[in-house]
Design a protein around this motif. Structure first.
Motif, PDB file in Angstrom:
ATOM      1  N   THR A 199       0.840  -1.198   0.000  1.00 41.17           N
ATOM      2  CA  THR A 199       0.000   0.000   0.000  1.00 41.17           C
ATOM      3  C   THR A 199       0.876   1.250   0.000  1.00 41.17           C
ATOM      4  O   THR A 199       2.060   1.196   0.334  1.00 41.17           O
ATOM      5  CB  THR A 199      -0.899   0.053   1.251  1.00 41.17           C
ATOM      6  OG1 THR A 199      -0.077   0.232   2.422  1.00 41.17           O
ATOM      7  CG2 THR A 199      -1.734  -1.218   1.396  1.00 41.17           C
TER       8      THR A 199
ATOM      9  N   TYR B 295       1.323  -3.647 -11.791  1.00 36.14           N
ATOM     10  CA  TYR B 295       0.222  -2.680 -11.774  1.00 36.14           C
ATOM     11  C   TYR B 295       0.616  -1.264 -12.156  1.00 36.14           C
ATOM     12  O   TYR B 295      -0.200  -0.352 -12.054  1.00 36.14           O
ATOM     13  CB  TYR B 295      -0.426  -2.671 -10.381  1.00 36.14           C
ATOM     14  CG  TYR B 295      -1.377  -3.827 -10.167  1.00 36.14           C
ATOM     15  CD1 TYR B 295      -2.737  -3.701 -10.438  1.00 36.14           C
ATOM     16  CD2 TYR B 295      -0.907  -5.060  -9.729  1.00 36.14           C
ATOM     17  CE1 TYR B 295      -3.604  -4.756 -10.251  1.00 36.14           C
ATOM     18  CE2 TYR B 295      -1.759  -6.122  -9.533  1.00 36.14           C
ATOM     19  CZ  TYR B 295      -3.114  -5.970  -9.800  1.00 36.14           C
ATOM     20  OH  TYR B 295      -3.971  -7.026  -9.617  1.00 36.14           O
TER      21      TYR B 295
ATOM     22  N   THR C  67      -1.677   1.444 -14.371  1.00 35.70           N
ATOM     23  CA  THR C  67      -2.997   0.844 -14.592  1.00 35.70           C
ATOM     24  C   THR C  67      -4.111   1.760 -14.124  1.00 35.70           C
ATOM     25  O   THR C  67      -5.276   1.553 -14.470  1.00 35.70           O
ATOM     26  CB  THR C  67      -3.126  -0.495 -13.846  1.00 35.70           C
ATOM     27  OG1 THR C  67      -3.002  -0.259 -12.437  1.00 35.70           O
ATOM     28  CG2 THR C  67      -2.061  -1.482 -14.307  1.00 35.70           C
TER      29      THR C  67
ATOM     30  N   ASP D 108      -5.035   1.933 -11.057  1.00 36.03           N
ATOM     31  CA  ASP D 108      -5.610   1.303  -9.869  1.00 36.03           C
ATOM     32  C   ASP D 108      -4.997   1.947  -8.619  1.00 36.03           C
ATOM     33  O   ASP D 108      -3.851   1.684  -8.274  1.00 36.03           O
ATOM     34  CB  ASP D 108      -5.310  -0.201  -9.891  1.00 36.03           C
ATOM     35  CG  ASP D 108      -5.956  -0.957  -8.743  1.00 36.03           C
ATOM     36  OD1 ASP D 108      -6.269  -0.343  -7.711  1.00 36.03           O
ATOM     37  OD2 ASP D 108      -6.141  -2.183  -8.873  1.00 36.03           O
ATOM     38  N   LYS D 109      -5.755   2.786  -7.938  1.00 42.09           N
ATOM     39  CA  LYS D 109      -5.221   3.523  -6.798  1.00 42.09           C
ATOM     40  C   LYS D 109      -4.829   2.618  -5.640  1.00 42.09           C
ATOM     41  O   LYS D 109      -4.018   2.995  -4.791  1.00 42.09           O
ATOM     42  CB  LYS D 109      -6.229   4.577  -6.330  1.00 42.09           C
ATOM     43  CG  LYS D 109      -6.439   5.706  -7.326  1.00 42.09           C
ATOM     44  CD  LYS D 109      -7.336   6.781  -6.760  1.00 42.09           C
ATOM     45  CE  LYS D 109      -7.556   7.902  -7.781  1.00 42.09           C
ATOM     46  NZ  LYS D 109      -6.297   8.590  -8.110  1.00 42.09           N
ATOM     47  N   GLU D 110      -5.371   1.413  -5.598  1.00 39.26           N
ATOM     48  CA  GLU D 110      -5.029   0.485  -4.532  1.00 39.26           C
ATOM     49  C   GLU D 110      -3.682  -0.197  -4.768  1.00 39.26           C
ATOM     50  O   GLU D 110      -2.980  -0.542  -3.816  1.00 39.26           O
ATOM     51  CB  GLU D 110      -6.126  -0.583  -4.398  1.00 39.26           C
ATOM     52  CG  GLU D 110      -7.482  -0.052  -3.991  1.00 39.26           C
ATOM     53  CD  GLU D 110      -7.476   0.527  -2.583  1.00 39.26           C
ATOM     54  OE1 GLU D 110      -6.763  -0.031  -1.713  1.00 39.26           O
ATOM     55  OE2 GLU D 110      -8.164   1.533  -2.354  1.00 39.26           O
ATOM     56  N   GLN D 111      -3.318  -0.388  -6.049  1.00 37.31           N
ATOM     57  CA  GLN D 111      -2.145  -1.203  -6.353  1.00 37.31           C
ATOM     58  C   GLN D 111      -1.078  -0.512  -7.202  1.00 37.31           C
ATOM     59  O   GLN D 111       0.066  -0.970  -7.235  1.00 37.31           O
ATOM     60  CB  GLN D 111      -2.589  -2.484  -7.084  1.00 37.31           C
ATOM     61  CG  GLN D 111      -3.575  -3.341  -6.314  1.00 37.31           C
ATOM     62  CD  GLN D 111      -2.969  -3.951  -5.062  1.00 37.31           C
ATOM     63  OE1 GLN D 111      -1.755  -4.026  -4.915  1.00 37.31           O
ATOM     64  NE2 GLN D 111      -3.811  -4.388  -4.139  1.00 37.31           N
ATOM     65  N   ASP D 112      -1.416   0.550  -7.885  1.00 36.81           N
ATOM     66  CA  ASP D 112      -0.495   1.183  -8.846  1.00 36.81           C
ATOM     67  C   ASP D 112       0.449   2.160  -8.143  1.00 36.81           C
ATOM     68  O   ASP D 112       0.004   3.196  -7.635  1.00 36.81           O
ATOM     69  CB  ASP D 112      -1.323   1.923  -9.906  1.00 36.81           C
ATOM     70  CG  ASP D 112      -0.464   2.530 -11.005  1.00 36.81           C
ATOM     71  OD1 ASP D 112       0.776   2.525 -10.883  1.00 36.81           O
ATOM     72  OD2 ASP D 112      -1.043   3.025 -11.993  1.00 36.81           O
TER      73      ASP D 112
ATOM     74  N   GLU E 239       0.104   5.775  -9.101  1.00 40.71           N
ATOM     75  CA  GLU E 239      -0.992   6.457  -8.417  1.00 40.71           C
ATOM     76  C   GLU E 239      -0.601   6.761  -6.971  1.00 40.71           C
ATOM     77  O   GLU E 239      -0.974   7.806  -6.439  1.00 40.71           O
ATOM     78  CB  GLU E 239      -2.256   5.591  -8.454  1.00 40.71           C
ATOM     79  CG  GLU E 239      -2.816   5.347  -9.834  1.00 40.71           C
ATOM     80  CD  GLU E 239      -3.399   6.585 -10.472  1.00 40.71           C
ATOM     81  OE1 GLU E 239      -3.967   7.435  -9.747  1.00 40.71           O
ATOM     82  OE2 GLU E 239      -3.275   6.732 -11.710  1.00 40.71           O
TER      83      GLU E 239
END
Length: 255
Positions: free
Chosen positions: A23, A57, A60, A62-66, A69
């Motif tokens: 995270t 990631y 991508t 994806d705010k959870e995994q990238d 981001e």
């Protein structure tokens, strides 16, 4: 990040590796633990965020995994500093280590003093004038207005028919710790609708964390701060050469 036969290859850890950073908050915690960290892989093996996250990631959205981001979230959190701090490339610095980087990279100068002594350029000054002013007593004050980097470029007179090398000047000001990236926003059209990729917002670190914290290492010689940073990297990665560390951190100001 390596280019192999024209293809960019991201390094990283396997999804089920127990040491993988999972995270953005875990990444912040690690930066605070070790002090500072480049975003992408470099000549010091293991000294990057890239090498400790999943390679699957990136970009991508994806705010959870990238991790791409994550850097936006981390910059906006103000828990650590984010910007182009390592050889002109992106990375993070904890608040505990920020004063030493500021002292070394600025050579002990606030920006206005640096310009008065002829050590800063006019192109740097026209940018910093949007962030630093003076009150009626002549004391330095830090402005609070958010400016998208794309807007700053136009406002400061860079671009076609104007001043040149805006990206290089902005990177240089980040390397000197006069500016840090404090968030990202998307541009808006005349109707107020957002469009395009996110654009960085910058401020002097003093605006975010206060003048006293940022300049708290001014009491020691800039070369001492430089040595402190270099020694810290060497302690974490004892097998890396002095040349490799200096390539990432930079030379002493006197050299």
């Amino acid at each position: 990040m390596a280019n192999e036969n024209g293809t960019w290859i991201m390094r990283g850890l396997a999804w089920d590796d127990p040491y993988r950073i999972r995270t953005w908050q875990e990444l912040v915690n690690w930066v605070n633990e070790i002090g500072f960290l480049p975003l992408f892989a470099n000549d010091i093996k293991g000294f990057s965020a890239e090498e400790h996250v999943s390679p699957n990631y990136w970009w991508t959205g994806d705010k959870e995994q990238d991790p791409w981001e994550w850097r936006e979230i981390i910059a906006a959190s103000h828990e650590v500093a984010y910007g182009k701090f390592f050889g002109g490339k992106a990375g993070f610095i904890s608040k505990a280590w920020l004063p030493y980087f500021a002292n070394y990279r600025r050579n002990g100068y606030d920006f206005d003093s640096r310009y008065e002594d002829g050590l800063a350029t006019y192109r740097e000054k026209v940018i910093m004038d949007y962030y630093i002013g003076h009150d009626d007593n002549g004391d330095m004050v830090f402005k609070q207005d958010e400016i998208l980097s794309t807007e700053l470029k136009k406002m400061a007179g860079f671009g076609k028919g104007g001043l040149k090398n805006y990206p290089g000047i902005i990177t240089g000001l980040q390397m000197q710790l006069y500016l840090v990236i404090t968030g990202f926003q998307r541009r808006k059209n005349k109707k107020g609708a957002e469009y395009g990729m996110s654009v960085s917002v910058m401020f002097p670190p003093e605006t975010i964390w206060g003048y006293d914290l940022v300049t708290s290492a001014y009491s020691e010689e800039p070369t001492e701060s430089w040595q402190r940073i270099v020694d810290h990297v060497k302690k974490m990665y004892p097998k890396c050469s002095d040349e490799t560390v200096i390539g990432l951190i930079g030379k002493k100001q006197s050299e």
